[in-house]
Scaffold this motif. Sequence first.
Motif, PDB file in Angstrom:
ATOM      1  N   ARG A   1      11.623 -18.468   9.446  1.00  0.00           N
ATOM      2  CA  ARG A   1      11.128 -17.756   8.611  1.00  0.00           C
ATOM      3  C   ARG A   1       9.983 -16.777   8.966  1.00  0.00           C
ATOM      4  N   TRP A   2       8.982 -17.082   9.725  1.00  0.00           N
ATOM      5  CA  TRP A   2       7.983 -16.301  10.480  1.00  0.00           C
ATOM      6  C   TRP A   2       8.407 -15.264  11.440  1.00  0.00           C
ATOM      7  N   TRP A   3       9.524 -15.695  11.997  1.00  0.00           N
ATOM      8  CA  TRP A   3      10.123 -14.455  12.723  1.00  0.00           C
ATOM      9  C   TRP A   3      10.533 -13.357  12.056  1.00  0.00           C
ATOM     10  N   GLY A   4      11.188 -13.634  10.848  1.00  0.00           N
ATOM     11  CA  GLY A   4      11.522 -12.662   9.840  1.00  0.00           C
ATOM     12  C   GLY A   4      10.256 -11.930   9.438  1.00  0.00           C
ATOM     13  N   ILE A   5       9.399 -12.390   9.122  1.00  0.00           N
ATOM     14  CA  ILE A   5       8.113 -11.834   8.430  1.00  0.00           C
ATOM     15  C   ILE A   5       7.490 -10.869   9.581  1.00  0.00           C
ATOM     16  N   ASN A   6       7.344 -11.508  11.007  1.00  0.00           N
ATOM     17  CA  ASN A   6       6.770 -10.757  11.802  1.00  0.00           C
ATOM     18  C   ASN A   6       7.583  -9.466  12.162  1.00  0.00           C
ATOM     19  N   LEU A   7       9.011  -9.642  12.235  1.00  0.00           N
ATOM     20  CA  LEU A   7       9.733  -8.553  12.654  1.00  0.00           C
ATOM     21  C   LEU A   7       9.469  -7.519  11.851  1.00  0.00           C
ATOM     22  N   PHE A   8       9.593  -7.779  10.362  1.00  0.00           N
ATOM     23  CA  PHE A   8       9.208  -6.836   9.256  1.00  0.00           C
ATOM     24  C   PHE A   8       7.831  -6.110   9.577  1.00  0.00           C
ATOM     25  N   VAL A   9       6.688  -6.877   9.932  1.00  0.00           N
ATOM     26  CA  VAL A   9       5.481  -6.185  10.046  1.00  0.00           C
ATOM     27  C   VAL A   9       5.585  -5.256  11.203  1.00  0.00           C
ATOM     28  N   VAL A  10       6.346  -5.595  12.359  1.00  0.00           N
ATOM     29  CA  VAL A  10       6.281  -4.991  13.457  1.00  0.00           C
ATOM     30  C   VAL A  10       7.121  -3.624  13.570  1.00  0.00           C
ATOM     31  N   LEU A  11       8.233  -3.621  12.425  1.00  0.00           N
ATOM     32  CA  LEU A  11       8.652  -2.452  12.250  1.00  0.00           C
ATOM     33  C   LEU A  11       8.074  -1.625  11.190  1.00  0.00           C
ATOM     34  N   ALA A  12       7.749  -2.387  10.266  1.00  0.00           N
ATOM     35  CA  ALA A  12       6.938  -1.351   9.102  1.00  0.00           C
ATOM     36  C   ALA A  12       5.859  -0.663   9.541  1.00  0.00           C
ATOM     37  N   ILE A  13       4.716  -1.169  10.172  1.00  0.00           N
ATOM     38  CA  ILE A  13       3.459  -0.492  10.679  1.00  0.00           C
ATOM     39  C   ILE A  13       3.922   0.769  11.444  1.00  0.00           C
ATOM     40  N   PRO A  14       4.500   0.934  12.281  1.00  0.00           N
ATOM     41  CA  PRO A  14       5.012   2.136  13.269  1.00  0.00           C
ATOM     42  C   PRO A  14       5.684   3.084  12.200  1.00  0.00           C
ATOM     43  N   PHE A  15       6.571   2.479  11.451  1.00  0.00           N
ATOM     44  CA  PHE A  15       7.211   3.432  10.305  1.00  0.00           C
ATOM     45  C   PHE A  15       6.332   4.138   9.417  1.00  0.00           C
ATOM     46  N   CYS A  16       5.239   3.472   8.955  1.00  0.00           N
ATOM     47  CA  CYS A  16       4.236   4.146   8.069  1.00  0.00           C
ATOM     48  C   CYS A  16       3.480   4.857   8.718  1.00  0.00           C
ATOM     49  N   VAL A  17       2.884   4.730  10.102  1.00  0.00           N
ATOM     50  CA  VAL A  17       2.413   5.518  10.766  1.00  0.00           C
ATOM     51  C   VAL A  17       3.018   7.026  11.015  1.00  0.00           C
ATOM     52  N   PHE A  18       4.136   6.766  11.348  1.00  0.00           N
ATOM     53  CA  PHE A  18       5.215   7.793  11.791  1.00  0.00           C
ATOM     54  C   PHE A  18       5.167   8.776  10.425  1.00  0.00           C
ATOM     55  N   MET A  19       5.469   8.145   9.116  1.00  0.00           N
ATOM     56  CA  MET A  19       5.634   8.842   8.233  1.00  0.00           C
ATOM     57  C   MET A  19       4.446   9.578   7.707  1.00  0.00           C
ATOM     58  N   GLY A  20       3.156   8.804   7.834  1.00  0.00           N
ATOM     59  CA  GLY A  20       1.915   9.409   7.527  1.00  0.00           C
ATOM     60  C   GLY A  20       1.640  10.701   8.321  1.00  0.00           C
ATOM     61  N   THR A  21       1.814  10.551   9.641  1.00  0.00           N
ATOM     62  CA  THR A  21       1.760  11.666  10.590  1.00  0.00           C
ATOM     63  C   THR A  21       2.604  12.943  10.346  1.00  0.00           C
ATOM     64  N   TRP A  22       3.880  12.412   9.963  1.00  0.00           N
ATOM     65  CA  TRP A  22       4.944  13.668   9.590  1.00  0.00           C
ATOM     66  C   TRP A  22       4.432  14.464   8.546  1.00  0.00           C
ATOM     67  N   GLN A  23       3.970  13.646   7.437  1.00  0.00           N
ATOM     68  CA  GLN A  23       3.210  14.394   6.217  1.00  0.00           C
ATOM     69  C   GLN A  23       2.147  15.217   6.557  1.00  0.00           C
ATOM     70  N   LEU A  24       1.141  14.713   7.482  1.00  0.00           N
ATOM     71  CA  LEU A  24       0.001  15.307   7.760  1.00  0.00           C
ATOM     72  C   LEU A  24       0.406  16.516   8.850  1.00  0.00           C
ATOM     73  N   GLY A  25       1.469  16.528   9.500  1.00  0.00           N
ATOM     74  CA  GLY A  25       2.055  17.621  10.292  1.00  0.00           C
ATOM     75  C   GLY A  25       2.340  18.578   9.501  1.00  0.00           C
ATOM     76  N   ARG A  26       3.180  18.255   8.327  1.00  0.00           N
ATOM     77  CA  ARG A  26       3.665  19.192   7.395  1.00  0.00           C
ATOM     78  C   ARG A  26       2.511  19.929   6.620  1.00  0.00           C
ATOM     79  N   PHE A  27       1.392  19.459   6.152  1.00  0.00           N
ATOM     80  CA  PHE A  27       0.258  20.057   5.784  1.00  0.00           C
ATOM     81  C   PHE A  27      -0.455  20.774   6.523  1.00  0.00           C
ATOM     82  N   GLU A  28      -0.583  20.498   7.832  1.00  0.00           N
ATOM     83  CA  GLU A  28      -1.079  21.375   8.784  1.00  0.00           C
ATOM     84  C   GLU A  28      -0.413  22.602   9.008  1.00  0.00           C
ATOM     85  N   ASP A  29       0.886  22.549   8.929  1.00  0.00           N
ATOM     86  CA  ASP A  29       1.953  23.634   9.150  1.00  0.00           C
ATOM     87  C   ASP A  29       1.605  24.468   7.965  1.00  0.00           C
TER      88      ASP A  29
END
Length: 257
Positions: A9-37
Motif C-alpha cells: 500500500r505504501w509503495w503505491g503512495i510513495n510512487l505517487f509522491v515521487v511522480l507528483a512532486i517533479p510534475f508539479c515543479v515542471f508545470m510551475g516552471t513552465w507557467q513561470l517561463g510563459r510569464f517571463e516570455d
Amino acid sequence: MYRFLLTPRWWGINLFVVLAIPFCVFMGTWQLGRFEDRVHSHEKAEEQPAPGTRAAEPIDALLPVSTETSGRPALATGTYADQFLVPGRTLEDRSGFYVLTLLRTDAGKALPVVRGWLPGTPDRGEVPAPPAGEVTVTGDLQASENTGSNGVNVRGGLPQGQLGMISAASLVNLVPYDVYDAWVTLTEAEPGGGPMKPVPATAAPGSGLDMKAFQNLGYTGEWFVFGGFVIFMWFRLVRREAEAARDVRLGLAADAD
C-alpha cells in the motif's frame, strides 16, 4: 517503526509522491517561463519605435506574422475585389462592424484589408465603394484570427457577405483565389471613405502584460502549492501510520491489519 513504508500500500503512495512532486515543479516552471516570455515580449514592444514612425515594408517581407512583426506597417499593391462585413466589432466603446475588402495583388494572392469601421448593424448600403483600379495600401499588419482570439465573439449562421472572424481559413472557402494568412488595417482614413474610421492595430495574441500573463503567474504559484501540499500530506500520513503502529506495539490499540 517505519517498516510499514515497505508494504504494497505504501509503495503505491510513495510512487505517487515521487511522480507528483517533479510534475508539479515542471508545470510551475513552465507557467513561470510563459510569464517571463510575455514580459520579454512586452519589453521588446516598449523598445520599438512608436506607431506611425516606422517605415512601411512590403507585405511579403513581414510574413509570417509574429510578435515582432504584428502591428508593423505593411505595403501592398493591387486591385480591390470581394468585400465582406465583419459584425460585432467595437471602437471607442461603440458597437459596429468592419469593412473588409480583399486586395488582389500581382502575386496572385489576395490580402484582406480592413478599410474602416462603421457603427451600428452591418448594412452594405452604408459602405462606401472601394477605390477603382490599381491602388497601393499601407496598413498595420495583423495575424489571422482564431476562434475566441482577441476577444472576438465568433458567431455562426451569419448572412451572406458577412464574416465572424478574419482568417484565411474562412475566406479561402468564399473566394476562388489564395488569401494571405494575415490582414491589415488602414492607418489613415480612406479618401472618399465617408464616415468610416480607421481601425487601430491590436497587440498580437499571447504577447504583452495582459490578464492572461498574470494568470500564468497565478498558475505558477498554484502548481508549487500543489507540490508542497503533496509533501505535507505524505508526512502527515506517515506520522499517523507511525503513531498507529506505536499504539499497537504498546497495546493501546488492536492491530486491524
